[in-house]
Design a protein around this motif. Sequence first.
Motif, PDB file in Angstrom:
ATOM      1  N   ASP A 142       0.840  -1.200   0.000  1.00 49.07           N
ATOM      2  CA  ASP A 142       0.000   0.000   0.000  1.00 49.07           C
ATOM      3  C   ASP A 142       0.876   1.251   0.000  1.00 49.07           C
ATOM      4  O   ASP A 142       0.571   2.243  -0.665  1.00 49.07           O
ATOM      5  CB  ASP A 142      -0.920   0.013   1.227  1.00 49.07           C
ATOM      6  CG  ASP A 142      -1.994  -1.051   1.148  1.00 49.07           C
ATOM      7  OD1 ASP A 142      -2.378  -1.430   0.018  1.00 49.07           O
ATOM      8  OD2 ASP A 142      -2.455  -1.510   2.206  1.00 49.07           O
ATOM      9  N   GLN A 143       1.954   1.183   0.757  1.00 50.99           N
ATOM     10  CA  GLN A 143       2.927   2.265   0.804  1.00 50.99           C
ATOM     11  C   GLN A 143       4.310   1.649   0.919  1.00 50.99           C
ATOM     12  O   GLN A 143       4.490   0.622   1.572  1.00 50.99           O
ATOM     13  CB  GLN A 143       2.688   3.196   2.004  1.00 50.99           C
ATOM     14  CG  GLN A 143       1.347   3.879   2.018  1.00 50.99           C
ATOM     15  CD  GLN A 143       1.175   4.751   3.252  1.00 50.99           C
ATOM     16  OE1 GLN A 143       2.145   5.258   3.827  1.00 50.99           O
ATOM     17  NE2 GLN A 143      -0.058   4.920   3.679  1.00 50.99           N
ATOM     18  N   ILE A 144       5.289   2.299   0.312  1.00 51.98           N
ATOM     19  CA  ILE A 144       6.669   1.824   0.445  1.00 51.98           C
ATOM     20  C   ILE A 144       7.628   2.954   0.114  1.00 51.98           C
ATOM     21  O   ILE A 144       7.363   3.772  -0.784  1.00 51.98           O
ATOM     22  CB  ILE A 144       6.951   0.589  -0.447  1.00 51.98           C
ATOM     23  CG1 ILE A 144       8.393   0.112  -0.256  1.00 51.98           C
ATOM     24  CG2 ILE A 144       6.638   0.875  -1.903  1.00 51.98           C
ATOM     25  CD1 ILE A 144       8.706  -1.229  -0.897  1.00 51.98           C
ATOM     26  N   ASP A 145       8.713   2.999   0.842  1.00 52.64           N
ATOM     27  CA  ASP A 145       9.755   3.984   0.590  1.00 52.64           C
ATOM     28  C   ASP A 145      11.082   3.354   0.966  1.00 52.64           C
ATOM     29  O   ASP A 145      11.157   2.467   1.822  1.00 52.64           O
ATOM     30  CB  ASP A 145       9.516   5.245   1.420  1.00 52.64           C
ATOM     31  CG  ASP A 145      10.403   6.401   0.973  1.00 52.64           C
ATOM     32  OD1 ASP A 145      10.919   6.342  -0.162  1.00 52.64           O
ATOM     33  OD2 ASP A 145      10.587   7.350   1.758  1.00 52.64           O
ATOM     34  N   ALA A 146      12.145   3.778   0.307  1.00 50.83           N
ATOM     35  CA  ALA A 146      13.488   3.282   0.602  1.00 50.83           C
ATOM     36  C   ALA A 146      14.456   4.448   0.577  1.00 50.83           C
ATOM     37  O   ALA A 146      14.357   5.344  -0.271  1.00 50.83           O
ATOM     38  CB  ALA A 146      13.914   2.216  -0.408  1.00 50.83           C
ATOM     39  N   SER A 147      15.402   4.433   1.498  1.00 51.40           N
ATOM     40  CA  SER A 147      16.355   5.534   1.608  1.00 51.40           C
ATOM     41  C   SER A 147      17.657   5.034   2.199  1.00 51.40           C
ATOM     42  O   SER A 147      17.757   3.890   2.663  1.00 51.40           O
ATOM     43  CB  SER A 147      15.779   6.645   2.492  1.00 51.40           C
ATOM     44  OG  SER A 147      15.504   6.143   3.795  1.00 51.40           O
ATOM     45  N   LEU A 148      18.663   5.884   2.184  1.00 50.05           N
ATOM     46  CA  LEU A 148      19.936   5.572   2.828  1.00 50.05           C
ATOM     47  C   LEU A 148      19.845   5.898   4.311  1.00 50.05           C
ATOM     48  O   LEU A 148      19.217   6.880   4.714  1.00 50.05           O
ATOM     49  CB  LEU A 148      21.058   6.379   2.190  1.00 50.05           C
ATOM     50  CG  LEU A 148      21.454   5.993   0.754  1.00 50.05           C
ATOM     51  CD1 LEU A 148      22.473   6.983   0.213  1.00 50.05           C
ATOM     52  CD2 LEU A 148      22.002   4.572   0.691  1.00 50.05           C
ATOM     53  N   TYR A 149      20.506   5.076   5.121  1.00 48.16           N
ATOM     54  CA  TYR A 149      20.511   5.286   6.566  1.00 48.16           C
ATOM     55  C   TYR A 149      21.948   5.226   7.063  1.00 48.16           C
ATOM     56  O   TYR A 149      22.653   4.246   6.823  1.00 48.16           O
ATOM     57  CB  TYR A 149      19.671   4.223   7.272  1.00 48.16           C
ATOM     58  CG  TYR A 149      19.758   4.284   8.778  1.00 48.16           C
ATOM     59  CD1 TYR A 149      19.001   5.201   9.504  1.00 48.16           C
ATOM     60  CD2 TYR A 149      20.615   3.428   9.479  1.00 48.16           C
ATOM     61  CE1 TYR A 149      19.081   5.255  10.887  1.00 48.16           C
ATOM     62  CE2 TYR A 149      20.705   3.484  10.863  1.00 48.16           C
ATOM     63  CZ  TYR A 149      19.930   4.404  11.551  1.00 48.16           C
ATOM     64  OH  TYR A 149      20.021   4.470  12.927  1.00 48.16           O
ATOM     65  N   PHE A 150      22.374   6.266   7.757  1.00 47.64           N
ATOM     66  CA  PHE A 150      23.718   6.312   8.308  1.00 47.64           C
ATOM     67  C   PHE A 150      23.641   5.900   9.785  1.00 47.64           C
ATOM     68  O   PHE A 150      22.976   6.544  10.590  1.00 47.64           O
ATOM     69  CB  PHE A 150      24.297   7.721   8.176  1.00 47.64           C
ATOM     70  CG  PHE A 150      24.370   8.199   6.747  1.00 47.64           C
ATOM     71  CD1 PHE A 150      25.454   7.893   5.943  1.00 47.64           C
ATOM     72  CD2 PHE A 150      23.330   8.941   6.207  1.00 47.64           C
ATOM     73  CE1 PHE A 150      25.505   8.320   4.638  1.00 47.64           C
ATOM     74  CE2 PHE A 150      23.377   9.376   4.891  1.00 47.64           C
ATOM     75  CZ  PHE A 150      24.469   9.072   4.104  1.00 47.64           C
ATOM     76  N   ASN A 151      24.315   4.815  10.147  1.00 44.18           N
ATOM     77  CA  ASN A 151      24.154   4.262  11.491  1.00 44.18           C
ATOM     78  C   ASN A 151      25.120   4.831  12.526  1.00 44.18           C
ATOM     79  O   ASN A 151      25.117   4.402  13.680  1.00 44.18           O
ATOM     80  CB  ASN A 151      24.272   2.737  11.461  1.00 44.18           C
ATOM     81  CG  ASN A 151      25.674   2.262  11.097  1.00 44.18           C
ATOM     82  OD1 ASN A 151      26.570   3.061  10.816  1.00 44.18           O
ATOM     83  ND2 ASN A 151      25.867   0.947  11.118  1.00 44.18           N
ATOM     84  N   GLY A 152      25.959   5.778  12.134  1.00 46.03           N
ATOM     85  CA  GLY A 152      26.882   6.384  13.082  1.00 46.03           C
ATOM     86  C   GLY A 152      28.180   5.628  13.254  1.00 46.03           C
ATOM     87  O   GLY A 152      29.043   6.041  14.029  1.00 46.03           O
ATOM     88  N   PHE A 153      28.347   4.515  12.545  1.00 47.02           N
ATOM     89  CA  PHE A 153      29.569   3.713  12.630  1.00 47.02           C
ATOM     90  C   PHE A 153      30.218   3.579  11.256  1.00 47.02           C
ATOM     91  O   PHE A 153      30.779   2.541  10.911  1.00 47.02           O
ATOM     92  CB  PHE A 153      29.249   2.329  13.195  1.00 47.02           C
ATOM     93  CG  PHE A 153      28.725   2.349  14.603  1.00 47.02           C
ATOM     94  CD1 PHE A 153      29.588   2.416  15.680  1.00 47.02           C
ATOM     95  CD2 PHE A 153      27.359   2.322  14.827  1.00 47.02           C
ATOM     96  CE1 PHE A 153      29.091   2.437  16.981  1.00 47.02           C
ATOM     97  CE2 PHE A 153      26.860   2.337  16.121  1.00 47.02           C
ATOM     98  CZ  PHE A 153      27.732   2.401  17.195  1.00 47.02           C
ATOM     99  N   ASP A 154      30.095   4.618  10.450  1.00 50.59           N
ATOM    100  CA  ASP A 154      30.666   4.657   9.102  1.00 50.59           C
ATOM    101  C   ASP A 154      30.021   3.656   8.151  1.00 50.59           C
ATOM    102  O   ASP A 154      30.608   3.306   7.117  1.00 50.59           O
ATOM    103  CB  ASP A 154      32.194   4.411   9.139  1.00 50.59           C
ATOM    104  CG  ASP A 154      32.937   5.509   9.876  1.00 50.59           C
ATOM    105  OD1 ASP A 154      32.499   6.668   9.772  1.00 50.59           O
ATOM    106  OD2 ASP A 154      33.939   5.202  10.540  1.00 50.59           O
ATOM    107  N   ASP A 155      28.832   3.153   8.494  1.00 48.15           N
ATOM    108  CA  ASP A 155      28.104   2.247   7.613  1.00 48.15           C
ATOM    109  C   ASP A 155      26.885   2.962   7.040  1.00 48.15           C
ATOM    110  O   ASP A 155      26.178   3.685   7.759  1.00 48.15           O
ATOM    111  CB  ASP A 155      27.628   1.002   8.374  1.00 48.15           C
ATOM    112  CG  ASP A 155      28.794   0.144   8.836  1.00 48.15           C
ATOM    113  OD1 ASP A 155      29.775   0.041   8.076  1.00 48.15           O
ATOM    114  OD2 ASP A 155      28.716  -0.413   9.940  1.00 48.15           O
TER     115      ASP A 155
END
Length: 286
Positions: A142-155
């Motif tokens: 019904d809804q979907i989104d994708a994005s980049l996520y920075f985890n604070g550990f250089d990943d």
Amino acid sequence: MKNKNGYIAFSGIALLLVMAIACMPDPLPVKGLPTVKQQIVVSTQIIPDESLVVLLTKSFSALDADSDTDPEELLNEIGVNDAQVTVSGPAGTYRLNFLRFGFYGGINIPFEPGETYTLTVKSLSLGDVQATTTVQSQITFDQIDASLYFNGFDDTLAQVTYQFNDPPNKNYYMINVQEVEQEDIIQNAINPNAYTKIMTDEDFQGQNFGETFRVFPREYEPGDTIAVTLSNISSEYYDFIEKRIDNRYSFIEFLGEPVNYPSNVVGGKGFFNLYIPDIRFFVLEE
């Protein structure tokens, strides 16, 4: 994020090819093991335009491949290219055409949810196998989104947020996140880093369900294209995938492993499935 919907018809074959030739096992320092009789390994995928793709390969030992193995050459060697493949259902029997690398395809097959179909394979070199399954109803986002996520550990991870409506009957779901290289599918398939999760609707049966998850262990970059798929699968295939996940880093390594996974293929290995994934494409942006 740019939702890429322009090549869904192509995506079924491309993603199946990626999953088929993805991970070549490392060589094992073992000698003196008995030779295992080769069998036909079956993998199938419906494409949303009522086309069916079937991949037939010969089972092989992990000892037969090493880090220098070229995935295209390997698939060329283990693909079953001498088979007659048919699918039979309530409306008749349909013969699939040989494509290449063990792939067979058929178009305009009227698959109906809830109906039962039988796959029959007759190979001159490996004999006959047969499998029967029921078409699963398609469930869509019904809804979907994708994005980049920075985890604070250089990943930098891919983060997916989605919602869908679960029908009142018991259902089993599989969600895949796969990096897609549009210009060179085979080269990309060498290290696809596919992510798979499965779940039942035990806690949300007949309700709207949504969540956010992050894809491990792949580190993504701006401009990467990913395909996110939602599939309503059978309970038998759920058990198959669950065991694969328990035994491997990724479920996509189905090519002839020395493990006895559940199978609905009589006389062979793998699984005959008839489910239609909902496929959404995204270009990850900062």
